[in-house]
Design a protein around this motif. Structure first.
Motif, PDB file in Angstrom:
ATOM      1  N   GLY A  59       0.789  -1.227   0.000  1.00  9.84           N
ATOM      2  CA  GLY A  59       0.000   0.000   0.000  1.00  9.84           C
ATOM      3  C   GLY A  59       0.818   1.273   0.000  1.00  9.84           C
ATOM      4  N   VAL A  60       2.144   1.178   0.075  1.00  9.88           N
ATOM      5  CA  VAL A  60       2.995   2.365   0.120  1.00  9.88           C
ATOM      6  C   VAL A  60       3.282   2.834  -1.295  1.00  9.88           C
ATOM      7  CG1 VAL A  60       5.225   3.289   0.869  1.00  9.88           C
ATOM      8  CG2 VAL A  60       4.016   1.612   2.290  1.00  9.88           C
ATOM      9  N   VAL A  61       2.957   4.065  -1.605  1.00 10.73           N
ATOM     10  CA  VAL A  61       3.159   4.677  -2.915  1.00 10.73           C
ATOM     11  C   VAL A  61       3.901   5.998  -2.721  1.00 10.73           C
ATOM     12  CG1 VAL A  61       2.056   5.567  -4.980  1.00 10.73           C
ATOM     13  CG2 VAL A  61       1.052   3.611  -3.793  1.00 10.73           C
ATOM     14  N   PRO A  62       5.074   6.166  -3.407  1.00 12.36           N
ATOM     15  CA  PRO A  62       5.767   5.204  -4.286  1.00 12.36           C
ATOM     16  C   PRO A  62       6.463   4.133  -3.467  1.00 12.36           C
ATOM     17  CG  PRO A  62       7.061   7.186  -4.069  1.00 12.36           C
ATOM     18  CD  PRO A  62       5.781   7.461  -3.344  1.00 12.36           C
ATOM     19  N   PRO A  63       6.781   2.983  -4.107  1.00  8.59           N
ATOM     20  CA  PRO A  63       7.475   1.913  -3.371  1.00  8.59           C
ATOM     21  C   PRO A  63       8.828   2.396  -2.865  1.00  8.59           C
ATOM     22  CG  PRO A  63       6.593   1.112  -5.469  1.00  8.59           C
ATOM     23  CD  PRO A  63       6.469   2.589  -5.512  1.00  8.59           C
ATOM     24  N   VAL A  64       9.214   1.893  -1.684  1.00  6.24           N
ATOM     25  CA  VAL A  64      10.451   2.322  -1.040  1.00  6.24           C
ATOM     26  C   VAL A  64      11.186   1.087  -0.544  1.00  6.24           C
ATOM     27  CG1 VAL A  64      11.450   3.720   0.829  1.00  6.24           C
ATOM     28  CG2 VAL A  64       9.382   4.491  -0.328  1.00  6.24           C
ATOM     29  N   LEU A  65      12.523   1.146  -0.622  1.00 10.15           N
ATOM     30  CA  LEU A  65      13.374   0.113  -0.056  1.00 10.15           C
ATOM     31  C   LEU A  65      14.049   0.659   1.192  1.00 10.15           C
ATOM     32  CD1 LEU A  65      15.128  -1.332  -3.259  1.00 10.15           C
ATOM     33  CD2 LEU A  65      13.174  -2.280  -2.028  1.00 10.15           C
ATOM     34  N   LEU A  66      14.259  -0.221   2.169  1.00 12.67           N
ATOM     35  CA  LEU A  66      14.972   0.151   3.383  1.00 12.67           C
ATOM     36  C   LEU A  66      16.231  -0.720   3.465  1.00 12.67           C
ATOM     37  CD1 LEU A  66      15.060   1.763   6.051  1.00 12.67           C
ATOM     38  CD2 LEU A  66      13.922  -0.155   7.130  1.00 12.67           C
ATOM     39  N   ARG A  67      17.386  -0.030   3.511  1.00 13.64           N
ATOM     40  CA  ARG A  67      18.679  -0.730   3.573  1.00 13.64           C
ATOM     41  C   ARG A  67      19.245  -0.535   4.979  1.00 13.64           C
ATOM     42  NH1 ARG A  67      22.921  -2.197  -0.022  1.00 13.64           N
ATOM     43  NH2 ARG A  67      24.995  -2.053   0.948  1.00 13.64           N
ATOM     44  N   GLY A  68      19.541  -1.630   5.637  1.00 16.96           N
ATOM     45  CA  GLY A  68      20.125  -1.578   6.970  1.00 16.96           C
ATOM     46  C   GLY A  68      21.490  -2.202   6.997  1.00 16.96           C
ATOM     47  N   GLU A  69      22.455  -1.503   7.641  1.00 17.18           N
ATOM     48  CA  GLU A  69      23.828  -1.993   7.728  1.00 17.18           C
ATOM     49  C   GLU A  69      24.284  -1.918   9.182  1.00 17.18           C
ATOM     50  OE1 GLU A  69      26.325  -0.728   4.012  1.00 17.18           O
ATOM     51  OE2 GLU A  69      25.006   0.956   4.531  1.00 17.18           O
ATOM     52  N   TYR A  70      25.101  -2.893   9.549  1.00 17.09           N
ATOM     53  CA  TYR A  70      25.678  -2.915  10.898  1.00 17.09           C
ATOM     54  C   TYR A  70      27.165  -2.663  10.750  1.00 17.09           C
ATOM     55  CZ  TYR A  70      26.419  -4.339  15.731  1.00 17.09           C
ATOM     56  OH  TYR A  70      26.743  -4.356  17.058  1.00 17.09           O
ATOM     57  N   LEU A  71      27.612  -1.483  11.220  1.00 16.37           N
ATOM     58  CA  LEU A  71      28.984  -1.037  11.005  1.00 16.37           C
ATOM     59  C   LEU A  71      29.654  -0.809  12.356  1.00 16.37           C
ATOM     60  CD1 LEU A  71      28.164   1.594   8.236  1.00 16.37           C
ATOM     61  CD2 LEU A  71      28.907  -0.763   7.884  1.00 16.37           C
ATOM     62  N   THR A  72      30.494  -1.750  12.757  1.00  5.45           N
ATOM     63  CA  THR A  72      31.292  -1.633  13.983  1.00  5.45           C
ATOM     64  C   THR A  72      30.463  -1.134  15.168  1.00  5.45           C
ATOM     65  OG1 THR A  72      31.996   0.611  13.439  1.00  5.45           O
ATOM     66  CG2 THR A  72      33.401  -1.211  12.655  1.00  5.45           C
ATOM     67  N   GLY A  73      29.332  -1.795  15.419  1.00  6.67           N
ATOM     68  CA  GLY A  73      28.507  -1.456  16.571  1.00  6.67           C
ATOM     69  C   GLY A  73      27.446  -0.421  16.298  1.00  6.67           C
ATOM     70  N   LEU A  74      27.444   0.215  15.156  1.00 12.22           N
ATOM     71  CA  LEU A  74      26.462   1.223  14.794  1.00 12.22           C
ATOM     72  C   LEU A  74      25.510   0.654  13.750  1.00 12.22           C
ATOM     73  CD1 LEU A  74      28.713   4.406  14.572  1.00 12.22           C
ATOM     74  CD2 LEU A  74      27.473   3.516  16.544  1.00 12.22           C
TER      75      LEU A  74
END
Length: 525
Positions: free
Chosen positions: A111-126
């Motif tokens: 149902g989200v318009v426009p479509p969105v991607l979520l990128r998650g990264e784990y960088l040295t504790g952050l």
């Protein structure tokens, strides 16, 4: 020649030094000209990205900060999950496993318009989270689109909540004109329109008589007359700038409960008013809260005094002044008695019979009520006490009559229990049944008689005669005591299934007429 060479070499070295100095000055000027970035995401300020250390927000792009306007605190990550969780299913579980996986990419809900991607990264504790507009990531301002998608999704969710809310909500301007309303308000407004008309701006005002109170928030109960009947609402008006936010909560059940309670209280009041027992209820502060007319009649206290809600000690003092309580020996003992009354009533132990100086007799009962309240009941039992005294006097008279009879007399009830005997009986059989025998029944007494007389079947017949129901024929019999005296026993039925037995030792006046005064005395008793 050597001098010329040295001069040329000096010129070359001087030129080189000047050039190097110029380069150093130019580099320093360029470094001062480049502004320092205040964010880790300054290279791409238009993106929507967060940087978390645990639950604390360390940094964010401007677009991301618009989603978390509360700022960088220790609960920023839970707030981010509450906003982005509905957009990205499984976000909370994915972030929990991010330290093990190192990277996660989630697609937004359909149902989200426009479509969105979520990128998650784990960088040295952050933890770094970035939202990417998949349809326009090659376009400038792709981060803005991602933030806009999140805001639009939150806006759509809030609109759905307002539309489905059963509470009437609307906004008014300072002039009282409705400038916005939710679905529940529009439905009732449409129901009240005349046939053939449609809703139009400005919207009709449903609660015209509930104007905003000057100086702040106001809450009141109002009635809206619908076609299906009256509907009650608790109206709350909250001024906000130049507008007023209004909420109308359904109060039909509350009104029905209050009406039922009021009717019940009226029924109780009418019932209490007709009670002959005086009722006084004191709250936990021992202030009179409820009383009935009988209380004023029994205590001789003025209704105006009771309506003024006196305390319990004041009520008892006023009753003492009117001689409506037993007169104590001194005032100090009287005050101690007041404390005793209150303590025993609070434990449910107070029950006394007051003999008043005026001749009346009151039964006073104190009982605890919820929340520390006390209830006192005053009942005039003067007539009952008079009847009791008269009945006791009649019993004493009857006992005196049969005690004057020379024959031994024993009267048994229909169940075979001894209910009366005289002095001659006690002297003849050497015992008082009320003292020596715990069970003064016909069986126990027959065993006593059998033990103190010669063997005889008369006692078996006596037991059968006393315990027989229905019509019985009087009869007589003789037994001989262990001391040799002969005793004549006469058995006579009485009214109600009772039995009269008389014992006359031989040698005394055995005139049979002596039995009649006994029966007559028992009838009088």
């Amino acid at each position: 020649m050597l001098a010329d060479s040295m001069a040329a070499l000096g010129l070359v070295l001087s030129a080189t030094c000047v050039a190097l100095a110029c380069l150093v000055l130019l580099a320093g000027w360029q470094m001062r000209a480049v502004p320092r970035n205040g964010s880790l995401f300054a290279a791409d300020p238009a993106s929507t990205a967060f940087l978390f250390d645990g639950d604390r927000l360390l940094d964010a792009t401007p677009a991301a900060r618009s989603l978390l306007p509360e700022g960088e605190d220790a609960v920023a990550r839970p707030r981010m999950l509450s906003r982005l969780g509905p957009m990205f299913p499984g976000l909370s579980q994915a972030l929990a496993s991010l330290p093990q996986t190192g990277l996660v990419i989630l697609a937004s809900a359909p149902g989200v318009v426009p479509p969105v991607l979520l990128r998650g990264e784990y960088l040295t504790g952050l933890t770094r989270l970035a939202m990417i507009d998949s349809a326009a990531e090659q376009r400038h301002g792709a981060g803005d689109s991602a933030a806009m998608a999140a805001l639009q999704h939150e806006l759509a969710a809030q609109r759905a909540v307002l539309t489905g809310a059963p509470v009437l909500m609307w906004r008014e301007d300072m002039g009282g004109t409705v400038i916005w309303a939710n679905h529940a308000y529009l439905i009732r407004a449409a129901e009240l329109l005349p046939s053939g008309e449609d809703l139009s701006w400005p919207l009709p005002v449903l609660f015209a008589d509930a104007g905003a109170a000057p100086g702040g928030r106001r809450s009141l109960r109002v009635k809206l007359q619908m076609q299906g009947g009256a509907e009650w609402f608790d109206l709350v008006r909250v001024p906000q700038g130049d507008e007023v936010l209004c909420y109308a909560l359904a109060a039909n059940l509350a009104v029905q409960a209050e009406t039922a309670l009021r009717d019940f209280m009226q029924t109780l009041t009418k019932t209490f008013a007709d009670l002959p027992i005086g009722l006084a209820i004191f709250d936990r502060s021992r202030v009179l809260q409820l009383f009935n007319p009988a209380l004023a009649d029994l205590t001789a206290l003025a209704p105006a005094f009771l309506i003024a809600r006196p305390t319990l000690p004041a009520v008892l003092d006023a009753m003492r002044a009117k001689a409506m309580i037993p007169e104590p020996k001194d005032y100090r003992s009287w005050r101690k008695q007041l404390t005793k009354v209150e303590e025993e009533a609070s434990m449910g132990l107070f029950e006394e019979t007051w003999s008043l100086p005026g001749g009346q007799t009151y039964r006073v009962i104190g009982r605890p009520h919820p929340n520390g309240a006390l209830a006192f009941m005053f009942e005039d039992i003067s007539h009952e006490m008079t009847q009791t005294r008269r009945y006791r006097a009649d019993l004493e008279l009857g006992q005196s009559v049969i005690d004057a009879v020379e024959e031994g007399v024993a009267v048994f009830s229909q169940g075979g229990q001894l209910v009366m005997s005289n002095i001659a009986y006690a002297q003849l059989w050497n015992h008082d049944p009320a003292v020596l025998l715990s069970d003064a029944g016909i069986g126990t007494l027959c065993r006593w008689w059998r033990d103190h007389s010669a063997p005889s079947l008369l006692w078996d017949d006596a037991t059968d005669f006393v315990t027989t129901l229905g019509d019985r024929t009087p009869w007589d019999g003789d037994v001989r005591l262990l001391d040799g005296r002969l005793v004549t026993c006469r058995f006579r039925p009485l009214t109600g299934g009772a039995t009269l037995i008389t014992f006359r030792a031989r040698g005394a006046d055995a005139d049979g007429a002596a039995l009649e005064p006994v029966a007559g005395a028992l009838r009088l008793a």
